[in-house]
Scaffold this motif. Structure first.
Motif, short mmCIF file in Angstrom:
data_model
loop_
_atom_site.label_atom_id
_atom_site.label_comp_id
_atom_site.label_asym_id
_atom_site.label_seq_id
_atom_site.Cartn_x
_atom_site.Cartn_y
_atom_site.Cartn_z
N LEU A 197 -11.25 -3.37 -16.20
CA LEU A 197 -9.80 -3.56 -16.04
C LEU A 197 -9.11 -2.25 -15.69
O LEU A 197 -8.20 -2.21 -14.85
CB LEU A 197 -9.21 -4.14 -17.33
N VAL A 198 -9.55 -1.15 -16.32
CA VAL A 198 -8.95 0.17 -16.06
C VAL A 198 -9.23 0.60 -14.62
O VAL A 198 -8.33 1.09 -13.92
CB VAL A 198 -9.48 1.22 -17.06
N VAL A 199 -10.47 0.43 -14.16
CA VAL A 199 -10.82 0.79 -12.78
C VAL A 199 -9.97 -0.01 -11.80
O VAL A 199 -9.45 0.53 -10.82
CB VAL A 199 -12.33 0.54 -12.52
N LEU A 200 -9.78 -1.30 -12.08
CA LEU A 200 -9.00 -2.16 -11.19
C LEU A 200 -7.56 -1.70 -11.10
O LEU A 200 -7.01 -1.52 -10.00
CB LEU A 200 -9.07 -3.61 -11.70
N LYS A 201 -6.92 -1.50 -12.24
CA LYS A 201 -5.49 -1.16 -12.19
C LYS A 201 -5.25 0.26 -11.69
O LYS A 201 -4.29 0.50 -10.95
CB LYS A 201 -4.82 -1.40 -13.54
N VAL A 202 -6.12 1.20 -12.02
CA VAL A 202 -5.97 2.57 -11.51
C VAL A 202 -6.19 2.59 -10.00
O VAL A 202 -5.49 3.30 -9.26
CB VAL A 202 -6.93 3.54 -12.22
N ALA A 203 -7.16 1.80 -9.50
CA ALA A 203 -7.43 1.75 -8.06
C ALA A 203 -6.22 1.25 -7.29
O ALA A 203 -5.86 1.81 -6.24
CB ALA A 203 -8.64 0.84 -7.80
N PHE B 229 -1.34 2.09 -4.06
CA PHE B 229 0.12 2.04 -3.89
C PHE B 229 0.65 3.43 -3.51
O PHE B 229 1.48 3.57 -2.60
CB PHE B 229 0.78 1.56 -5.18
N ILE B 230 0.16 4.45 -4.20
CA ILE B 230 0.62 5.82 -3.94
C ILE B 230 0.21 6.27 -2.54
O ILE B 230 1.03 6.82 -1.78
CB ILE B 230 0.06 6.77 -5.02
N VAL B 231 -1.06 6.03 -2.18
CA VAL B 231 -1.58 6.51 -0.88
C VAL B 231 -0.91 5.78 0.29
O VAL B 231 -0.45 6.41 1.25
CB VAL B 231 -3.11 6.33 -0.83
N LEU B 232 -0.85 4.45 0.22
CA LEU B 232 -0.26 3.68 1.31
C LEU B 232 1.26 3.87 1.38
O LEU B 232 1.84 3.92 2.47
CB LEU B 232 -0.58 2.19 1.16
N ALA C 10 7.40 -4.63 -6.37
CA ALA C 10 7.31 -5.49 -5.20
C ALA C 10 8.45 -5.20 -4.23
O ALA C 10 8.25 -5.16 -3.00
CB ALA C 10 7.33 -6.96 -5.61
N THR C 11 9.65 -4.97 -4.76
CA THR C 11 10.81 -4.65 -3.93
C THR C 11 10.57 -3.39 -3.13
O THR C 11 10.86 -3.32 -1.92
CB THR C 11 12.07 -4.48 -4.80
N ALA C 12 10.03 -2.37 -3.78
CA ALA C 12 9.75 -1.10 -3.10
C ALA C 12 8.66 -1.25 -2.06
O ALA C 12 8.76 -0.73 -0.94
CB ALA C 12 9.37 -0.03 -4.13
N PHE C 13 7.63 -1.98 -2.40
CA PHE C 13 6.46 -2.04 -1.52
C PHE C 13 6.69 -2.90 -0.28
O PHE C 13 5.95 -2.79 0.70
CB PHE C 13 5.23 -2.55 -2.29
N HIS D 152 2.16 -6.62 2.92
CA HIS D 152 2.55 -7.70 2.02
C HIS D 152 1.38 -8.22 1.18
O HIS D 152 1.58 -8.75 0.10
CB HIS D 152 3.17 -8.84 2.82
N PHE D 153 0.16 -8.04 1.69
CA PHE D 153 -1.00 -8.53 0.94
C PHE D 153 -1.11 -7.84 -0.41
O PHE D 153 -1.67 -8.40 -1.36
CB PHE D 153 -2.29 -8.30 1.74
N LEU D 154 -0.58 -6.63 -0.49
CA LEU D 154 -0.71 -5.88 -1.74
C LEU D 154 0.22 -6.39 -2.83
O LEU D 154 0.05 -6.04 -3.99
CB LEU D 154 -0.46 -4.39 -1.50
N ASN D 155 1.23 -7.19 -2.45
CA ASN D 155 2.11 -7.73 -3.49
C ASN D 155 1.33 -8.62 -4.44
O ASN D 155 1.51 -8.58 -5.65
CB ASN D 155 3.26 -8.52 -2.85
N THR D 156 0.44 -9.45 -3.88
CA THR D 156 -0.42 -10.29 -4.71
C THR D 156 -1.38 -9.43 -5.51
O THR D 156 -1.60 -9.66 -6.71
CB THR D 156 -1.21 -11.29 -3.85
N ALA D 157 -1.95 -8.41 -4.86
CA ALA D 157 -2.86 -7.49 -5.55
C ALA D 157 -2.15 -6.78 -6.69
O ALA D 157 -2.74 -6.53 -7.76
CB ALA D 157 -3.43 -6.48 -4.58
N MET D 158 -0.86 -6.45 -6.49
CA MET D 158 -0.10 -5.77 -7.52
C MET D 158 0.10 -6.68 -8.74
O MET D 158 0.02 -6.22 -9.88
CB MET D 158 1.26 -5.33 -6.96
#
Length: 496
Positions: A184-190, A195-198, A315-318, A324-330
């Motif tokens: 879970l930690v690897v998933l959320k940190v990744a 988010f930061i890089v993109l 989500a608003t910021a991203f 948009h695919f990352l909104n679901t990932a977030m």
């Protein structure tokens, strides 16, 4: 009731192994993951937007640094105790060694507010995001099973389910629980790093200008149009400027709660003298870096004013990036983040009550271990207790209780370092808190100031909870205390 446990006795307990003791399975990296699992959750994904819009503007990243420094004062004190007394129980055990049994009981009872109620609070938020994920894939759950009776529903069923599942995982074993937490930690940190890089390439510098929005009240004080105390008691105080940054620090402080849960697993660490300081300080450093970078990108993607009243500021910021695919990932990441927080909080609570039971202050069933060397009965009891709170009690009533309980625990640990440096200066300390007494005193001041900033209802509920705890101590704990029985039997203890 003022008897203390000697350090040598605690260390002796920590060195025991085999049947009837907790199993040592956690490495230094596992302890860091445990800390990150407890810390990264609601704070990063929701409080950042609230603090930026209402208090600090783009300077919310400074607020995160201030809150982290405040936590570091307490974290350094925790690290000294955890390396010196590597026993399950965290602040409860440290208080027993420095301030005596009664204060240990008070803090042990108080930790229920931090760990058990935090688990319930996060479980309610977890339920909301799971419902949002279901909506994205076309599944509509009825409102009656998504909220308690005080919030327009009947029962928060998803919150109950997640508490029960994670409690069953903890009963199975610490190693298995740590493995799931690591995933879970690897998933959320990744996803946070993604988010930061993109997001970095889409930052608009205009959104960071001015970095510190003007506080009209501060300007009026400078110009002599308003007195300082008039300003301090007005709505201007927390609305931008440096006073807004400080108030935002108090808001995002909640985002750092959880690092102390690492210390509850001291008796399950492979090398606690080395691993505990690394786990506590390491998780704080990693989370602070991620928080500051995340806040910088988030406030750079969109004007901070758009986050006001926004339940999904990330989500608003991203949306500005077009990914948009990352909104679901977030959403999936937030769910993973909340899951690991609940897991670590439930683990921490069970270990505190395990230690209290071992000392005779709670019934023996709380320290009964399964064949897998886990306090399964404690996990079972708190599975019922926490799931009932998560299913039926409004989350708004739980949040402030968690904060005041945590800050109280931090305060007593900082006091404990000062006491033990005075009463037992020559004991071996594998990790030493630097700049004593300055660091512990600053830790006490930061925690007390933040406690004073909480609503009066939080203090009233704390008083009621503590009154119940004191009554229980004198009705059961005092009579069954092992250390008191040993003293009455004439067994000496150098800590008396």
């Amino acid at each position: 009731m003022w008897y203390k446990k000697s350090i040598s006795k605690l260390v002796s307990e920590a060195e025991q192994s085999g049947e009837g003791t907790l199993k040592r399975t956690l490495s230094s990296s596992g302890l860091i993951a445990l800390g990150i699992g407890a810390i990264i959750g609601a704070g990063l994904f929701s409080l950042t937007g609230i603090a930026a819009a209402d208090h600090a503007g783009p300077a919310v990243m400074i607020s995160f640094i201030i809150a982290a420094v405040g936590c570091a004062f307490a974290g350094l004190c925790y690290a000294e105790f955890a390396s010196m007394i590597p026993v399950a129980g965290s602040a409860y055990t440290y208080s027993y060694a420095t301030m005596g049994e009664f204060m240990a009981w008070i803090i042990g009872w108080d930790l229920v507010l931090e760990y058990a109620l935090a688990a319930a609070t996060v479980a309610v938020s977890w339920s909301q995001y799971v419902n949002e994920l279901f909506l994205l894939i076309g599944i509509h759950l009825p409102q009656e099973v998504l909220a308690g009776p005080f919030e327009g529903g009947v029962i928060n069923l998803p919150a109950i389910i997640i508490v029960c599942l994670l409690s069953l995982l903890l009963m199975r074993g610490t190693q298995e629980s740590s493995f799931v937490n690591n995933i879970l930690v690897v998933l959320k940190v990744a996803v946070v790093i993604l988010f930061i890089v993109l997001g970095w390439q889409f930052i608009d510098p205009a959104n960071h200008t001015p970095l510190i929005p003007v506080n009209e009240g501060e300007e009026m004080v400078k110009q002599g149009q308003m007195g300082f105390w008039e300003f301090w008691n007005s709505d201007y105080r927390g609305h931008y400027g440096w006073t807004g940054i400080l108030q935002a620090a108090g808001v995002v402080f909640f985002a750092f709660i959880g690092f102390d849960a690492v210390s509850t697993a001291a008796q399950e660490a492979k090398n606690p003298k080395k691993g505990m300081p690394i786990g506590i300080i390491g998780s704080l450093i990693v989370c602070t870096i991620l928080y500051v970078l995340f806040a910088y990108v988030m406030t750079g993607l969109a004007p901070y004013t758009v986050f006001s009243g926004d339940a999904k500021p990330v989500a608003t910021a991203f949306e500005k990036t077009g990914y948009h695919f990352l909104n679901t990932a977030m959403i999936v990441t937030i769910i993973a983040g909340y899951t690991s927080v609940i897991l670590v909080m439930l683990l921490g609570q069970s270990r505190v009550f395990y230690s209290m039971s071992k000392d005779g202050l709670l019934p023996k069933l709380f320290s009964d271990l399964s064949k897998r060397q886990t306090p399964w009965k404690t996990n079972l009891i708190f599975m019922i207790f926490v799931s009932l709170f998560a299913g039926f009690v409004p989350v708004s009533d739980l949040g402030h209780m968690v904060s005041i309980g945590t800050l109280f625990a931090f305060t007593l640990v900082c006091i404990g370092v000062l006491v033990l440096r005075k009463t037992n200066p020559n004991i071996e300390r594998p990790f030493k808190t630097p700049l004593v007494p300055l660091v512990p005193i600053l830790g006490i001041l930061v925690c007390v100031v933040m406690m004073l900033g909480l609503p009066i209802e939080s203090w009233e509920r704390l008083g009621i909870w503590m009154a119940i705890g004191v009554a229980f101590y004198f009705l059961y704990g005092y009579k069954n205390s092992k250390i008191r029985k040993e003293r009455e039997a004439g067994i000496s203890d150098s800590s008396e």
